[in-house]
Design a protein around this motif. Structure first.
Motif, PDB file in Angstrom:
ATOM      1  N   ALA A  30       0.823  -1.211   0.000  1.00 20.72           N
ATOM      2  CA  ALA A  30       0.000   0.000   0.000  1.00 20.72           C
ATOM      3  C   ALA A  30       0.858   1.263   0.000  1.00 20.72           C
ATOM      4  O   ALA A  30       0.402   2.333  -0.413  1.00 20.72           O
ATOM      5  CB  ALA A  30      -0.926  -0.004   1.214  1.00 20.72           C
ATOM      6  N   PHE A  31       2.102   1.150   0.441  1.00 22.22           N
ATOM      7  CA  PHE A  31       3.031   2.282   0.482  1.00 22.22           C
ATOM      8  C   PHE A  31       3.637   2.582  -0.883  1.00 22.22           C
ATOM      9  O   PHE A  31       4.320   3.591  -1.054  1.00 22.22           O
ATOM     10  CB  PHE A  31       4.165   1.983   1.473  1.00 22.22           C
ATOM     11  N   GLY A  32       3.435   1.702  -1.864  1.00 20.76           N
ATOM     12  CA  GLY A  32       4.038   1.862  -3.177  1.00 20.76           C
ATOM     13  C   GLY A  32       5.095   0.802  -3.419  1.00 20.76           C
ATOM     14  O   GLY A  32       4.897  -0.371  -3.098  1.00 20.76           O
ATOM     15  N   VAL A  33       6.240   1.224  -3.958  1.00 22.18           N
ATOM     16  CA  VAL A  33       7.340   0.300  -4.254  1.00 22.18           C
ATOM     17  C   VAL A  33       8.619   0.831  -3.622  1.00 22.18           C
ATOM     18  O   VAL A  33       9.036   1.961  -3.901  1.00 22.18           O
ATOM     19  CB  VAL A  33       7.553   0.131  -5.775  1.00 22.18           C
ATOM     20  N   ARG A  34       9.231   0.017  -2.771  1.00 18.48           N
ATOM     21  CA  ARG A  34      10.485   0.382  -2.120  1.00 18.48           C
ATOM     22  C   ARG A  34      11.616  -0.482  -2.656  1.00 18.48           C
ATOM     23  O   ARG A  34      11.449  -1.691  -2.837  1.00 18.48           O
ATOM     24  CB  ARG A  34      10.395   0.164  -0.609  1.00 18.48           C
ATOM     25  N   LEU A  35      12.763   0.132  -2.876  1.00 16.73           N
ATOM     26  CA  LEU A  35      13.957  -0.590  -3.316  1.00 16.73           C
ATOM     27  C   LEU A  35      14.918  -0.712  -2.140  1.00 16.73           C
ATOM     28  O   LEU A  35      15.442   0.286  -1.647  1.00 16.73           O
ATOM     29  CB  LEU A  35      14.628   0.140  -4.477  1.00 16.73           C
ATOM     30  N   LEU A  36      15.141  -1.965  -1.687  1.00 21.45           N
ATOM     31  CA  LEU A  36      16.057  -2.198  -0.573  1.00 21.45           C
ATOM     32  C   LEU A  36      17.510  -2.174  -1.031  1.00 21.45           C
ATOM     33  O   LEU A  36      18.407  -1.789  -0.281  1.00 21.45           O
ATOM     34  CB  LEU A  36      15.766  -3.548   0.090  1.00 21.45           C
ATOM     35  N   GLY A  37      17.730  -2.612  -2.267  1.00 20.03           N
ATOM     36  CA  GLY A  37      19.087  -2.658  -2.799  1.00 20.03           C
ATOM     37  C   GLY A  37      19.145  -3.612  -3.970  1.00 20.03           C
ATOM     38  O   GLY A  37      18.118  -4.094  -4.448  1.00 20.03           O
ATOM     39  N   PHE A  38      20.354  -3.889  -4.439  1.00 16.18           N
ATOM     40  CA  PHE A  38      20.515  -4.843  -5.530  1.00 16.18           C
ATOM     41  C   PHE A  38      21.877  -5.503  -5.444  1.00 16.18           C
ATOM     42  O   PHE A  38      22.785  -5.018  -4.758  1.00 16.18           O
ATOM     43  CB  PHE A  38      20.297  -4.187  -6.897  1.00 16.18           C
ATOM     44  N   GLN A  39      21.995  -6.619  -6.150  1.00 15.95           N
ATOM     45  CA  GLN A  39      23.226  -7.400  -6.081  1.00 15.95           C
ATOM     46  C   GLN A  39      23.476  -8.083  -7.415  1.00 15.95           C
ATOM     47  O   GLN A  39      22.547  -8.487  -8.110  1.00 15.95           O
ATOM     48  CB  GLN A  39      23.113  -8.453  -4.973  1.00 15.95           C
ATOM     49  N   ASP A  40      24.747  -8.185  -7.771  1.00  9.85           N
ATOM     50  CA  ASP A  40      25.170  -8.964  -8.924  1.00  9.85           C
ATOM     51  C   ASP A  40      26.397  -9.757  -8.491  1.00  9.85           C
ATOM     52  O   ASP A  40      26.816  -9.655  -7.333  1.00  9.85           O
ATOM     53  CB  ASP A  40      25.458  -8.049 -10.121  1.00  9.85           C
ATOM     54  N   PRO A  41      26.980 -10.551  -9.361  1.00  9.81           N
ATOM     55  CA  PRO A  41      28.106 -11.374  -8.911  1.00  9.81           C
ATOM     56  C   PRO A  41      29.305 -10.596  -8.387  1.00  9.81           C
ATOM     57  O   PRO A  41      30.143 -11.160  -7.674  1.00  9.81           O
ATOM     58  CB  PRO A  41      28.475 -12.160 -10.177  1.00  9.81           C
ATOM     59  N   SER A  42      29.413  -9.302  -8.701  1.00  9.89           N
ATOM     60  CA  SER A  42      30.600  -8.558  -8.291  1.00  9.89           C
ATOM     61  C   SER A  42      30.363  -7.574  -7.156  1.00  9.89           C
ATOM     62  O   SER A  42      31.314  -7.140  -6.503  1.00  9.89           O
ATOM     63  CB  SER A  42      31.174  -7.785  -9.486  1.00  9.89           C
ATOM     64  N   PRO A  60       5.193   5.876  -5.329  1.00  6.58           N
ATOM     65  CA  PRO A  60       4.359   6.191  -4.166  1.00  6.58           C
ATOM     66  C   PRO A  60       3.107   5.314  -4.139  1.00  6.58           C
ATOM     67  O   PRO A  60       2.881   4.507  -5.052  1.00  6.58           O
ATOM     68  CB  PRO A  60       3.991   7.654  -4.425  1.00  6.58           C
ATOM     69  N   PRO A  61       2.253   5.462  -3.118  1.00  2.00           N
ATOM     70  CA  PRO A  61       0.957   4.768  -3.139  1.00  2.00           C
ATOM     71  C   PRO A  61       0.227   5.074  -4.437  1.00  2.00           C
ATOM     72  O   PRO A  61       0.283   6.202  -4.942  1.00  2.00           O
ATOM     73  CB  PRO A  61       0.232   5.352  -1.923  1.00  2.00           C
ATOM     74  N   GLU A  62      -0.466   4.085  -4.983  1.00  2.00           N
ATOM     75  CA  GLU A  62      -1.054   4.238  -6.316  1.00  2.00           C
ATOM     76  C   GLU A  62      -2.020   5.408  -6.414  1.00  2.00           C
ATOM     77  O   GLU A  62      -2.128   6.045  -7.465  1.00  2.00           O
ATOM     78  CB  GLU A  62      -1.748   2.949  -6.743  1.00  2.00           C
ATOM     79  N   GLY A  63      -2.715   5.740  -5.335  1.00  2.00           N
ATOM     80  CA  GLY A  63      -3.669   6.838  -5.377  1.00  2.00           C
ATOM     81  C   GLY A  63      -3.028   8.206  -5.525  1.00  2.00           C
ATOM     82  O   GLY A  63      -3.708   9.185  -5.848  1.00  2.00           O
ATOM     83  N   LEU A  64      -1.720   8.299  -5.291  1.00  2.00           N
ATOM     84  CA  LEU A  64      -1.022   9.578  -5.378  1.00  2.00           C
ATOM     85  C   LEU A  64      -0.364   9.814  -6.732  1.00  2.00           C
ATOM     86  O   LEU A  64       0.029  10.946  -7.046  1.00  2.00           O
ATOM     87  CB  LEU A  64       0.048   9.670  -4.283  1.00  2.00           C
ATOM     88  N   LEU A  65      -0.224   8.765  -7.518  1.00  2.00           N
ATOM     89  CA  LEU A  65       0.492   8.896  -8.787  1.00  2.00           C
ATOM     90  C   LEU A  65      -0.363   9.673  -9.786  1.00  2.00           C
ATOM     91  O   LEU A  65      -1.384   9.185 -10.275  1.00  2.00           O
ATOM     92  CB  LEU A  65       0.837   7.513  -9.335  1.00  2.00           C
TER      93      LEU A  65
END
Length: 214
Positions: free
Chosen positions: A92-104, A117-122
């Motif tokens: 409900a808060f939208g989409v959060r990015l915690l981080g990312f990883q690759d082999p290096s 953001p929450p869909e109602g705000l876009l």
């Protein structure tokens, strides 16, 4: 020469040699979520201006996972030698990015970066942003090695809503400007997001040519 934290973390993956795997045969799926995130969903992209027959980039939802002790969803982006996993939370808060990883390398945002953001705000004119701490670590057989750490400010703005025609179809999209700022400078991107479809133009300038759901 100093590089921005965002540019540095993205550059590391591009420098890592990878083997691109052939796509697996997958069934056509259905998704009704505003921010699609069901396991098995897949998007196929090619760089803007290239023929749609060019070697593609793919993004696939691989399912639940833990990242830095937090529950998340794995979004794997791969193709043309790239192979990276983004860890996101969708709710409900939208989409959060915690981080990312690759082999290096491994990148962690604290707190998570709010991608959407929450869909109602876009809506056109809506803005959001924040400040996160970024930690970048190199990965090796012997473990993790700290590479960089610092603050990253980000600001997002919905520029407009409009219709676009792409190889994957015709969509109503929100044009979103993303600006990242750290001690090394500022970097700006533009993405096109279509509700219940996802990003039809990524910040790397890749356009959607196919998806496995409706």
């Amino acid at each position: 020469m100093r590089r921005s934290l965002m540019a540095l973390s993205l550059l590391l993956a591009a420098c890592a040699p990878q083997v691109t795997q052939a796509p697996e045969a997958r069934p056509f799926l259905r998704s009704e979520a505003f921010y699609p995130s069901a396991t098995g969903l897949e998007w196929v992209y090619v760089p803007e201006g290239e023929p749609i027959t060019s070697p593609p980039y793919r993004v696939r939802v691989e399912g639940p996972a833990l990242y830095e002790g937090q529950e998340a969803l794995r979004f794997r982006a791969f193709g043309r030698g790239e192979d990276r996993v983004y860890y996101r939370q969708v709710g409900a808060f939208g989409v959060r990015l915690l981080g990312f990883q690759d082999p290096s390398a491994r990148v962690v945002f604290t707190p998570p970066l709010l991608e959407y953001p929450p869909e109602g705000l876009l809506a056109p004119g809506y803005r959001w942003g924040g400040r996160v701490e970024v930690k970048v670590e190199l990965l090796s057989p012997s473990g993790r090695e700290p590479l960089a750490q610092g603050r990253l400010d980000y600001a997002m703005e919905v520029l407009e809503e409009r219709e676009v025609r792409l190889p994957a179809g015709t969509f109503r999209v929100y044009r979103i400007r993303q600006v990242y700022q750290d001690q090394a400078g500022q970097t700006a991107y533009e993405v096109w997001f279509a509700p219940r479809v996802g990003e039809v133009r990524t910040r790397e300038g890749r356009i959607l040519v196919e998806r496995n759901f409706q």
